[in-house]
Design a protein around this motif. Sequence first.
Motif, PDB file in Angstrom:
ATOM      1  N   THR B  46      13.154 -27.151  24.580  1.00  0.00           N
ATOM      2  CA  THR B  46      12.236 -28.188  24.974  1.00  0.00           C
ATOM      3  C   THR B  46      11.101 -28.020  23.871  1.00  0.00           C
ATOM      4  OG1 THR B  46      12.998 -28.424  27.048  1.00  0.00           O
ATOM      5  CG2 THR B  46      10.477 -28.739  26.621  1.00  0.00           C
ATOM      6  N   GLN B  86      11.601 -33.688  29.819  1.00  0.00           N
ATOM      7  CA  GLN B  86      12.365 -33.164  30.638  1.00  0.00           C
ATOM      8  C   GLN B  86      12.263 -33.660  32.158  1.00  0.00           C
ATOM      9  OE1 GLN B  86      12.231 -29.069  29.823  1.00  0.00           O
ATOM     10  NE2 GLN B  86      13.979 -28.503  30.836  1.00  0.00           N
ATOM     11  N   ASP B 162      15.197 -35.418  26.075  1.00  0.00           N
ATOM     12  CA  ASP B 162      14.995 -33.839  26.379  1.00  0.00           C
ATOM     13  C   ASP B 162      16.165 -33.807  27.730  1.00  0.00           C
ATOM     14  OD1 ASP B 162      15.126 -31.270  26.761  1.00  0.00           O
ATOM     15  OD2 ASP B 162      12.750 -31.047  26.780  1.00  0.00           O
ATOM     16  N   GLU B 163      17.185 -33.329  27.890  1.00  0.00           N
ATOM     17  CA  GLU B 163      18.044 -33.014  28.982  1.00  0.00           C
ATOM     18  C   GLU B 163      18.277 -34.391  29.773  1.00  0.00           C
ATOM     19  OE1 GLU B 163      18.568 -29.680  30.687  1.00  0.00           O
ATOM     20  OE2 GLU B 163      18.203 -28.483  29.027  1.00  0.00           O
TER      21      GLU B 163
HETATM   22 MG   LIG Z   1      14.198 -27.378  28.120  1.00  0.00          MG
END
Ligand SMILES: [Mg+2]
Lengths: 255, 320
Positions: B46, B86, B162-163
């Motif tokens: 991240t 995220q 992000d994810e």
């Molecule tokens: Mg992360």
Amino acid sequence: MSTLVRDTRIVMARELRPVRRDPFSVIFGMVQPLVFLGLFGPLLVGSLGGQAGVLGGSVWQWFVPAILVMTALFGTSATGANLLFEFQTGAHERMLVTPLSRPALLIGRALKEMVPLAGQAVIIVLVMTPFGFRPHPGGALIGLALLAVFGIGLGSLSYALAIAVRKQDWMFWAVQQTLIFPLMLLSGMLLPLETGPSWMRVAARFDPLAYVVDAERALFAGEWSADVAWGWVAALTTAAVGLAVGIRAMVRSAE
Amino acid sequence: MIHTRALTKDFTVGRGEAVHAVRGVSIDIEPGELVAVLGPNGAGKTTLMRMLTTLISPTSGEATVAGHDIATHPARVRRRIGYVGQGNGAGHTQRVHDELYTQGEIYGLDRRAARTRADELIEALDLGALRERKVSDLSGGQRRRLDVALGLVHAPPLLFLDEPSTGLDPQNRANLWEHILRLRERHGMTVVLTTHYLDEADTMAERVVIVDHGRVIADDTAEALKTKLAGDRLTVGSPDVRTLSRLAEALPGARDLASSGERLELRVSDAPTAAAELLFAARDAGVPVTAVQSHRPTLDDVFLTLTGRSLREESSEVSK
Ligand SMILES: [Mg+2]
Ligand SMILES: Nc1ncnc2c1ncn2[C@@H]1O[C@H](COP(=O)(O)OP(=O)(O)O)[C@@H](O)[C@H]1O
């Protein structure tokens, strides 16, 4: 400059959309002021209304303008919580990755505070008119404008607080509550300071809220006194300081 | 599309204590690539992405993203990238269509174009029934699709995710991926995503960058990583494991031999061929073989070879 104006408008429109979609949310900001009007107002009449001169001619004439300032105080000082929530969810981060100007992220939010505030003020004035509250029309309009400017400042400060405590979010309410009550009591909003000890009257000179309250009382009564000018000084100063502090905080809010 | 040189980020926490979140990362990503950054929780994925998207500035090192330097021209970078963080990009008090419309305005679309674009994305990401729904009332999978839609409003040449699929059930993950891959096809986007799902990096990405403790420890296609760094595994059953081990040692690429009871395990470069060879050798030597099983390696085997730790265990530990 033109992008700042454009971006501010976009941010403001976005912030206002939930208010527009759900106008009743505006009512929630009025709960505390209405409680004071309904439960504290009659007590005030009972205990001080008889003492001629302390509150002027009519209790409502004295109390309603102060309640408008209270609405501004409760509503706009809490608004940082909305930003705090957007920090937590990730919505704020998303906005920071777009080309939006960072000052606009603060200014748009701060300006938006005027809208629910004006709505609340108008409702309160309308509700109180049947009870004998008689606002001076011109003075009332200027009073609302003064309140709007003050609200921008308070809102900005609330956002700045939210940004400052974003990593320990419980601090937000702790700080907000700790500040709000002394400011409120020292402003002579609920009870006249004339009956209090002299140190309180000295402390009140450092409370911007006190000047705004006095100015609102004068304006709603249609009196063009120096209180009005001082009220504007206090409101404009709050707005200028609030915006400066808020913008600084916003620019650094990504880290 | 992305070029980083010794990109580094230290955070100070507490009393001057430093966390080295990203340490000297240098990578080059070309237009059109689909790259997965894989690593355990806390690896620095991240943080790396937040630097590349101009959210935070690096402690040292440099990077150009979509043709512009992140330090000197962050505004130009922002115009050219899409970012799905995220968390949830969509504000919870907003409605689905409103939030997409605002995003369009932010990127300079006029009213009509912003409205059309919002409608297109609602269609493309299957959000039609949710148009007027408040974001807080959406399910996790629906909200994630909206987040992706928000990242795509300006059809960016480069998209960071992000994810993207963390917390979604397998069906929703598959569904989200279908959307992402289709949109990538249509717009020829470069896509960089982080994940700690091994299978996701394995099946979706064309290139896998493995990150651990802030460093890139491997960077290649999933196939090449598995072949080079892990190799196939072969499990053979026999009452005479000793002789079998001797024969197995001669197989191409044979290593990490381990026997327990009547079972022999080893790594080879190509399990099916090695199995056939071993069977012939065993027959010639008169050694009976009761069972043969071959396993293709996973990216977890790659991570295990590189770090001595299992990614699967680490991820599940942290997410508990
Ligand atoms: Mg992360
Ligand atoms: N804002 C921050 N302040 C302090 N430490 C941070 C911050 N962001 C991340 N870290 C630390 O940096 C390391 C990498 O975190 P992160 O990039 O979120 O990893 P990942 O995304 O791979 O899980 C972790 O040790 C994390 O605690």
